[in-house]
Structure formats: structure tokens, C-alpha cells
Design a protein around this motif. Sequence first.
Motif, mmCIF file in Angstrom:
data_model
loop_
_atom_site.group_PDB
_atom_site.id
_atom_site.type_symbol
_atom_site.label_atom_id
_atom_site.label_comp_id
_atom_site.label_asym_id
_atom_site.label_seq_id
_atom_site.Cartn_x
_atom_site.Cartn_y
_atom_site.Cartn_z
ATOM 1 N N ILE A 1 -31.499 -10.789 5.649
ATOM 2 C CA ILE A 1 -31.813 -9.991 6.854
ATOM 3 C C ILE A 1 -32.921 -8.984 6.541
ATOM 4 C CG2 ILE A 1 -29.530 -10.151 7.934
ATOM 5 C CD1 ILE A 1 -29.189 -7.141 7.027
ATOM 6 N N LYS A 2 -33.555 -8.538 7.615
ATOM 7 C CA LYS A 2 -34.547 -7.468 7.459
ATOM 8 C C LYS A 2 -33.836 -6.126 7.619
ATOM 9 C CE LYS A 2 -38.918 -7.929 8.797
ATOM 10 N NZ LYS A 2 -40.092 -8.068 9.662
ATOM 11 N N MET A 3 -34.031 -5.251 6.623
ATOM 12 C CA MET A 3 -33.416 -3.927 6.707
ATOM 13 C C MET A 3 -34.272 -3.045 7.629
ATOM 14 S SD MET A 3 -30.899 -4.570 4.723
ATOM 15 C CE MET A 3 -30.066 -3.039 4.286
ATOM 16 N N MET B 1 -24.978 0.745 5.510
ATOM 17 C CA MET B 1 -25.806 -0.005 6.465
ATOM 18 C C MET B 1 -25.838 0.721 7.812
ATOM 19 S SD MET B 1 -26.364 -3.212 5.027
ATOM 20 C CE MET B 1 -26.216 -4.565 6.181
ATOM 21 N N SER B 2 -26.962 0.632 8.489
ATOM 22 C CA SER B 2 -27.002 1.157 9.859
ATOM 23 C C SER B 2 -26.304 0.144 10.768
ATOM 24 C CB SER B 2 -28.455 1.323 10.317
ATOM 25 O OG SER B 2 -29.030 0.042 10.517
ATOM 26 N N LEU C 1 -26.786 -8.643 10.206
ATOM 27 C CA LEU C 1 -26.029 -9.326 9.149
ATOM 28 C C LEU C 1 -24.937 -10.223 9.755
ATOM 29 C CD1 LEU C 1 -25.479 -9.266 5.944
ATOM 30 C CD2 LEU C 1 -23.649 -7.659 6.509
ATOM 31 N N THR C 2 -24.209 -9.651 10.711
ATOM 32 C CA THR C 2 -23.097 -10.390 11.315
ATOM 33 C C THR C 2 -23.600 -11.608 12.086
ATOM 34 O OG1 THR C 2 -21.856 -8.339 11.519
ATOM 35 C CG2 THR C 2 -21.132 -10.174 12.893
#
Length: 412
Positions: free
Chosen positions: A44-46, A115-116, A123-124
Motif C-alpha cells: 500500500i501507499k502510506m 497507521m492513520s 490496507l484492509t
Amino acid sequence: MDHTNPWESAKKQLAKATAHLSLDPLFYATLEHPDRIVEVSVPIKMDDGTIRVFDGFRVQHNNKRGPYKGGLRYHEEVDMDEVRALSFWMTIKNAVIDVPFGGGKGGIRVNAKEMSEAELERLTREFTRKIAPVIGPDMDVPAPDVNTNGKIMLWIVEEYAKVVGKKELAVVTGKPVGEGGSEGRTEATGLGGYYALTELAPKLGKNLVGLRVAVQGFGNVGSYVAQYLEEAGCVIVAIADSQTGMMQKDGIKNIQAIREYKEKTGKLEGCPELANAERIAHDDVLKLDVDVIAPSALENALTIDNAPHIQASIVLEMANGPTTAEADEFLNSKGVVIIPDILANSGGVAVSYCEWKQNKTNEYWKKEEVFTFLQEKMRAAAGGVWDISQQYKVSLREAAYMLALKRIGGQY
Ligand code: NAD
């Protein structure tokens, strides 16, 4: 051998529970080997634009009695052996509480607290896309576990709908009430633990009123079991989360307000209801001079290192796998009664069944109906486990396994 490896503990429990049974070796091998193991990478992109890749797992242990069913955990220590053990315990637990589900479990190795919300959502959704081919209302039904919640379940519903082309509420349980969730699911695991103790305490010569209790872990499960036990007249001597232990010898009062404070602030420290409580090390709550300890956090709370310091006569295992096999043996030899996880915390999945059923039949059950169902299920399971333990002179854990194995494989 690593004595804190949950999968090793689970296999030892199975071996112990079946030692004096003539179990079909093929059935035994089936239980020792999950049906399917799914491991995925979740890139994922943070928020800061960097890319991170997380490891995700889903283990489908056994579906002899119905679709695989079990939670989804977000934690930095999630690994395949942990998920494997948790999925196995779900197979056993669902048979003990007698709901038509098999066992499954999943997780992502991630520090969810760092995590925000936007990152957790990405992510989910990506994880859901990866596991979508192997989940579904009649295939495998995830649910919340440590660091996952109703909001995360709704992201799964939405993402799964994109993959299969229709919205299926029954693909997960633990959704918020009003969005496909069942009344009473939030409280269910803690309430079920209270029902289990209510059923078993008199058989052990104990009265709930005045019973001194310490609860380790103050999340969903720990806070509700503490609240219901307080309401039943128990004295909640101590509670702890991962940062702080709080002790008050004459009893911590108004657990409900403390839970609301913890939900709002993420901590116990600073809660007005705990102003008079003494701060102790969070792991010390298990060693206090109380009647009941309720480990309600994670695995390996009770090991051979701290088991000799346990003073309680009853362990109410609200977490999954809180006691290592060695500690279990030690505590049993000292006459400590362990109400095992596969019974004590099965209230959660009992009410997950109510949710799944309501979604599938488009029904709405009132909270009273749900709690009546839960109470009857817990009473029947606890009574059944107790009777086997008396008949075969085995621990409650072995008895729970025997009850489950009979239901799954039709034999002791
Ligand atoms: P949660 O994330 O809501 O709460 C976990 C709590 O444990 C948190 O308060 C955390 O601070 C605390 N904690 C972690 N390490 C600790 C330590 N060393 N000492 C004291 N506290 C510590 O999770 P939850 O849903 O309450 O689940 C707790 C356990 O119950 C897990 O083992 C889970 O698998 C099991 N369980 C949960 C459900 C459910 O319905 N949520 C059902 C069955 C079993």
C-alpha cells in the motif's frame, strides 16, 4: 522447541486431550493439518507517499461443521503459526458452543496503532481483494479480533462486493449495528465469559457475589467481562491494559465509565474513576491475591515463569491461548481450575452466528433475543463440558476438546 509458539501449544493440547481416546488417526491428522493456508503480500501507499508491503494470512482450518469462521487480527507479532493455532482453536470452539461453523482465522502483521485511518482502509481493502476468492458467506466468514473493528468489517463488505459484483452482508460479522451488525455483538464475548463463570462457579463451590477478580487486558473482551462481573457483585480488584496496571483492593467501581474513557483516550491513565487506584506493573495483575484471574489480552500471558506466582484458584481464559502448555500442566497440578478459552470466550462467535443468520434471512433480532440465545448456548456448553470433566475425571480443557471432537468427528 519454543514453548510460547501457539501452534505448538495447540498441538500439545490436542495430543493431551486425545491421549486416552481411541481417535481415528486420519481424523487426528486432519486436525493437525489445516485445510488451506493463504499467505498474501499487501502493498500500500502510506500517507507520506512511501510504499510498504505487509504480510497477510488467512488459515482455513476445518469446515466439517460449516463455513470457516474466525477473526482477523492486526498486530505486529502476527505470524503464520499464531494464525494457524487461532484457526484450530476456532474449529474446536465453534463445536463446543455448537454453532454450524468450522474454524478459520486471519491477520496482518502490522502495528495498527501507528497507521492513520486512511492507511488502515487501504490496507484492509487491498487485503480483502487478495483473499476475496477464498471468503464468502458460505465459504469463510471473517470477524473482528485484536485491533480490528466494525468499521474495518464494512470496508471488507464494500471491497468484497466490488470483486463478486453484489453486496453480501454475511461475508463478515462484527459489523456496526444498523449496518448489518447484530445487537449485542460488541458485548457478547465478555458477557459470554460472565455466563460461563455463572454456570461453573456454583459447581466449584463459589458464589459470584464477593468473588475477587483481576482482569488483564482492557479492550473489548476484558472491559465487558469486568463490567458484567462487577454488576454481578464481584470485586474487580485490578485491571490492566498494555501500558498500565491499576489496583484497588476494595474494588474498582464503574467499569462502564472506565471503558468509555479508555475507548475515547486509548488509555487508562488519567481516568477519574481510577484516581484512587494504585499503579502496578501491567503483568503483575495476574499474580494478585484474588479468586479469579481473567487473562483477556493475548497469548502466553501465563507461562511457566509466572505460573508459580499465581494465587487465584480459577483462571477464566477470555483471550485465545493465554496459557502455555507447560503453565497449563503446572496450574492443573496445583488444583487451579482453568475455564478454557474454547469455552470461556465462545460467546463472541455465538453472537456472530446470530448476525450471520440475520443477514442471510433478512431478520432483525432484538438485543434480549440475542442475549437469551447467548445465555442458553453458554449454559449448555459449560454444563456439557462440566459433565464430561466429571465423568472422565479430566480438566475442563480436555473435556471441552472431547465435546468438540465428538461433534466434529463423531467420536471420542
Ligand atoms: P482488543 O484489541 O480490544 O483488546 C486487547 C487489550 O489487551 C488492549 O486493552 C491491550 O492494551 C491489552 N493488552 C495487550 N497486551 C497486554 C499485556 N501484556 N498486559 C495487559 N494488557 C495487555 O482485543 P479483544 O477483541 O478484546 O481481544 C482480546 C483477546 O480476546 C484476544 O486474544 C482475542 O483473540 C480474544 N477474543 C476476542 C473476541 C472478540 O469478540 N473480540 C472473541 C473471542 C476471543
